[in-house]
Design a protein around this motif. Structure first.
Motif, PDB file in Angstrom:
ATOM      1  N   VAL A  66     -21.895 -12.700  43.730  1.00  0.00           N
ATOM      2  CA  VAL A  66     -20.708 -12.371  42.184  1.00  0.00           C
ATOM      3  C   VAL A  66     -22.062 -10.881  42.163  1.00  0.00           C
ATOM      4  N   ILE A  67     -22.663 -10.251  41.889  1.00  0.00           N
ATOM      5  CA  ILE A  67     -22.962  -8.788  42.337  1.00  0.00           C
ATOM      6  C   ILE A  67     -22.064  -8.048  43.034  1.00  0.00           C
ATOM      7  N   GLY A  68     -21.239  -8.761  44.962  1.00  0.00           N
ATOM      8  CA  GLY A  68     -21.374  -7.622  45.556  1.00  0.00           C
ATOM      9  C   GLY A  68     -21.883  -6.560  45.978  1.00  0.00           C
ATOM     10  N   HIS A  69     -21.630  -5.969  47.093  1.00  0.00           N
ATOM     11  CA  HIS A  69     -22.196  -4.446  47.797  1.00  0.00           C
ATOM     12  C   HIS A  69     -21.711  -3.225  47.498  1.00  0.00           C
ATOM     13  N   ARG A  70     -23.125  -2.650  47.138  1.00  0.00           N
ATOM     14  CA  ARG A  70     -22.954  -1.514  46.938  1.00  0.00           C
ATOM     15  C   ARG A  70     -21.873  -0.452  48.520  1.00  0.00           C
ATOM     16  N   ASP A  71     -21.582  -0.486  49.372  1.00  0.00           N
ATOM     17  CA  ASP A  71     -20.853  -0.951  50.062  1.00  0.00           C
ATOM     18  C   ASP A  71     -19.108  -0.088  50.081  1.00  0.00           C
ATOM     19  N   ASP A  72     -19.395  -2.094  48.907  1.00  0.00           N
ATOM     20  CA  ASP A  72     -17.576  -1.891  48.263  1.00  0.00           C
ATOM     21  C   ASP A  72     -17.196  -0.893  47.547  1.00  0.00           C
ATOM     22  N   THR A  73     -18.232  -0.240  47.049  1.00  0.00           N
ATOM     23  CA  THR A  73     -17.734   0.356  45.692  1.00  0.00           C
ATOM     24  C   THR A  73     -17.257   1.699  46.091  1.00  0.00           C
ATOM     25  N   LEU A  74     -17.430   2.427  47.406  1.00  0.00           N
ATOM     26  CA  LEU A  74     -17.158   3.851  47.688  1.00  0.00           C
ATOM     27  C   LEU A  74     -15.897   3.589  49.365  1.00  0.00           C
ATOM     28  N   ASP A  75     -15.264   4.003  48.780  1.00  0.00           N
ATOM     29  CA  ASP A  75     -13.962   4.357  49.656  1.00  0.00           C
ATOM     30  C   ASP A  75     -14.431   4.486  51.526  1.00  0.00           C
ATOM     31  N   GLU A  76     -14.627   4.318  52.418  1.00  0.00           N
ATOM     32  CA  GLU A  76     -14.878   4.763  53.420  1.00  0.00           C
ATOM     33  C   GLU A  76     -14.598   6.316  53.830  1.00  0.00           C
ATOM     34  N   GLN A  77     -13.032   5.923  53.965  1.00  0.00           N
ATOM     35  CA  GLN A  77     -12.926   7.611  54.348  1.00  0.00           C
ATOM     36  C   GLN A  77     -12.312   8.505  52.929  1.00  0.00           C
ATOM     37  N   ALA A  78     -12.743   8.174  51.918  1.00  0.00           N
ATOM     38  CA  ALA A  78     -12.498   8.507  50.721  1.00  0.00           C
ATOM     39  C   ALA A  78     -13.819   8.991  50.908  1.00  0.00           C
ATOM     40  N   LEU A  79     -14.544   8.340  51.053  1.00  0.00           N
ATOM     41  CA  LEU A  79     -15.703   9.167  51.016  1.00  0.00           C
ATOM     42  C   LEU A  79     -16.218  10.636  52.205  1.00  0.00           C
ATOM     43  N   THR A  80     -15.414  10.326  53.446  1.00  0.00           N
ATOM     44  CA  THR A  80     -15.893  11.327  54.496  1.00  0.00           C
ATOM     45  C   THR A  80     -14.707  12.807  53.615  1.00  0.00           C
ATOM     46  N   GLU A  81     -13.788  12.254  53.111  1.00  0.00           N
ATOM     47  CA  GLU A  81     -13.149  13.402  52.537  1.00  0.00           C
ATOM     48  C   GLU A  81     -13.068  14.091  51.430  1.00  0.00           C
ATOM     49  N   PHE A  82     -14.095  13.771  50.839  1.00  0.00           N
ATOM     50  CA  PHE A  82     -15.033  14.129  49.695  1.00  0.00           C
ATOM     51  C   PHE A  82     -15.797  15.057  50.253  1.00  0.00           C
ATOM     52  N   VAL A  83     -16.629  14.628  51.349  1.00  0.00           N
ATOM     53  CA  VAL A  83     -17.593  15.203  52.023  1.00  0.00           C
ATOM     54  C   VAL A  83     -16.829  16.772  52.544  1.00  0.00           C
ATOM     55  N   ASN A  84     -15.816  16.492  53.581  1.00  0.00           N
ATOM     56  CA  ASN A  84     -15.149  17.531  54.411  1.00  0.00           C
ATOM     57  C   ASN A  84     -14.377  18.611  52.807  1.00  0.00           C
ATOM     58  N   ALA A  85     -14.465  18.309  51.767  1.00  0.00           N
ATOM     59  CA  ALA A  85     -13.092  18.899  50.625  1.00  0.00           C
ATOM     60  C   ALA A  85     -14.076  20.165  50.310  1.00  0.00           C
ATOM     61  N   ARG A  86     -15.085  19.931  50.352  1.00  0.00           N
ATOM     62  CA  ARG A  86     -15.799  21.710  49.556  1.00  0.00           C
ATOM     63  C   ARG A  86     -15.050  22.706  50.487  1.00  0.00           C
ATOM     64  N   PRO A  87     -14.478  23.148  49.693  1.00  0.00           N
ATOM     65  CA  PRO A  87     -13.691  24.985  50.217  1.00  0.00           C
ATOM     66  C   PRO A  87     -15.769  25.864  51.598  1.00  0.00           C
ATOM     67  N   SER A  88     -14.680  26.455  52.676  1.00  0.00           N
ATOM     68  CA  SER A  88     -14.442  26.677  53.298  1.00  0.00           C
ATOM     69  C   SER A  88     -15.439  27.773  52.313  1.00  0.00           C
ATOM     70  N   GLY A  89     -16.627  28.457  52.936  1.00  0.00           N
ATOM     71  CA  GLY A  89     -17.208  30.042  52.416  1.00  0.00           C
ATOM     72  C   GLY A  89     -17.619  29.984  50.786  1.00  0.00           C
ATOM     73  N   ALA A  90     -18.006  28.609  49.935  1.00  0.00           N
ATOM     74  CA  ALA A  90     -18.516  28.756  48.878  1.00  0.00           C
ATOM     75  C   ALA A  90     -19.668  28.635  49.636  1.00  0.00           C
ATOM     76  N   THR A  91     -20.131  29.102  48.804  1.00  0.00           N
ATOM     77  CA  THR A  91     -21.835  29.306  48.508  1.00  0.00           C
ATOM     78  C   THR A  91     -22.645  28.634  46.962  1.00  0.00           C
ATOM     79  N   GLY A  92     -23.643  28.068  47.346  1.00  0.00           N
ATOM     80  CA  GLY A  92     -24.112  27.308  45.791  1.00  0.00           C
ATOM     81  C   GLY A  92     -23.135  25.901  45.656  1.00  0.00           C
ATOM     82  N   ILE A  93     -23.380  25.881  44.478  1.00  0.00           N
ATOM     83  CA  ILE A  93     -22.557  24.468  43.657  1.00  0.00           C
ATOM     84  C   ILE A  93     -21.075  24.996  43.850  1.00  0.00           C
ATOM     85  N   SER A  94     -19.955  23.977  44.409  1.00  0.00           N
ATOM     86  CA  SER A  94     -18.870  24.450  45.054  1.00  0.00           C
ATOM     87  C   SER A  94     -18.172  24.437  43.385  1.00  0.00           C
ATOM     88  N   SER A  95     -16.758  25.122  43.389  1.00  0.00           N
ATOM     89  CA  SER A  95     -16.209  24.699  41.721  1.00  0.00           C
ATOM     90  C   SER A  95     -15.500  23.210  42.130  1.00  0.00           C
TER      91      SER A  95
END
Length: 214
Positions: A66-95
């Motif tokens: 009923v609770i499910g699994h927390r890994d079900d909450t995140l789309d793994e492909q989308a998670l990888t895209e999120f990590v790789n989406a940081r703009p190159s050359g950004a410093t500090g927190i990216s915009s």
């Protein structure tokens, strides 16, 4: 041969993920219909079309399904895209951190999928079975810890940097607010559009227009 084996493994992984998600969906529906103690694992398995042995390959007990699994909450492909989406050359927190978190949430929370209308949300399940609340809270805390670590990694922050945790808290708040609007009677707007609108509203609060200007 190696490529063929990789594709086969990928298909099997997708099948396992679909089975696990369907076990959770049907467990939640049965809980709302009959209560947590009103159905058996065997009845759940019959609904999904799997064996009891298969069920225990995914979950230890009925309430875990009923609770499910927390890994079900995140789309793994989308998670990888999120990590790789940081703009190159950004410093500090990216915009783009918050917009990219919104994109990750939209990809990971299938509110506009065909099965959504008949699947109870956690709030409904807790109202039906209050004893589920502690488990939902633990799973939520684990998911927040995982996402905090992902943001720290993506943004190059030291472990424990409060900005990573704050980003997780903020996106969680935006998701909950958008979900409430999505489920409101008469709502026809897609969840993704509501979430983007919520982010824009938060930005307006943090960057108000100076007095005397439009």
């Amino acid at each position: 041969m190696g490529e063929s084996a990789t594709k086969t493994d990928g298909v099997r992984a997708q099948r396992r993920e679909r089975t696990r998600r369907e076990l959770t969906r049907q467990a939640r529906l049965l809980t709302m219909e009959h209560g947590l103690n009103g159905f058996t694992v065997e009845e759940l398995c019959e609904r999904v079309g799997v064996s009891r042995r298969t069920f225990f390959n995914y979950f230890h007990a009925k309430d875990d399904a009923v609770i499910g699994h927390r890994d079900d909450t995140l789309d793994e492909q989308a998670l990888t895209e999120f990590v790789n989406a940081r703009p190159s050359g950004a410093t500090g927190i990216s915009s783009t951190l918050m917009p990219d978190l919104v994109a990750l949430a939209v990809a990971s929370i299938p509110f506009d999928d065909e099965h959504l209308d008949d699947e109870p949300n956690p709030e409904m399940l807790v109202e039906r079975e209050p004893q589920l609340l502690p488990k939902f809270m633990r799973e939520g805390a684990e998911l927040e810890r995982r996402m905090t670590g992902v943001i720290e990694f993506r943004e190059g922050l030291e472990a424990g940097d409060p900005r990573a945790a704050m980003a997780v808290q903020l996106i969680g708040t935006l998701v909950r607010a958008s979900a409430a609007r999505y489920f409101a009677p008469g709502s026809t707007t897609h969840f993704g559009a509501l979430l983007v609108d919520s982010l824009d509203a938060a930005r307006a609060l943090f960057s108000p227009t100076p007095e005397g200007t439009e």
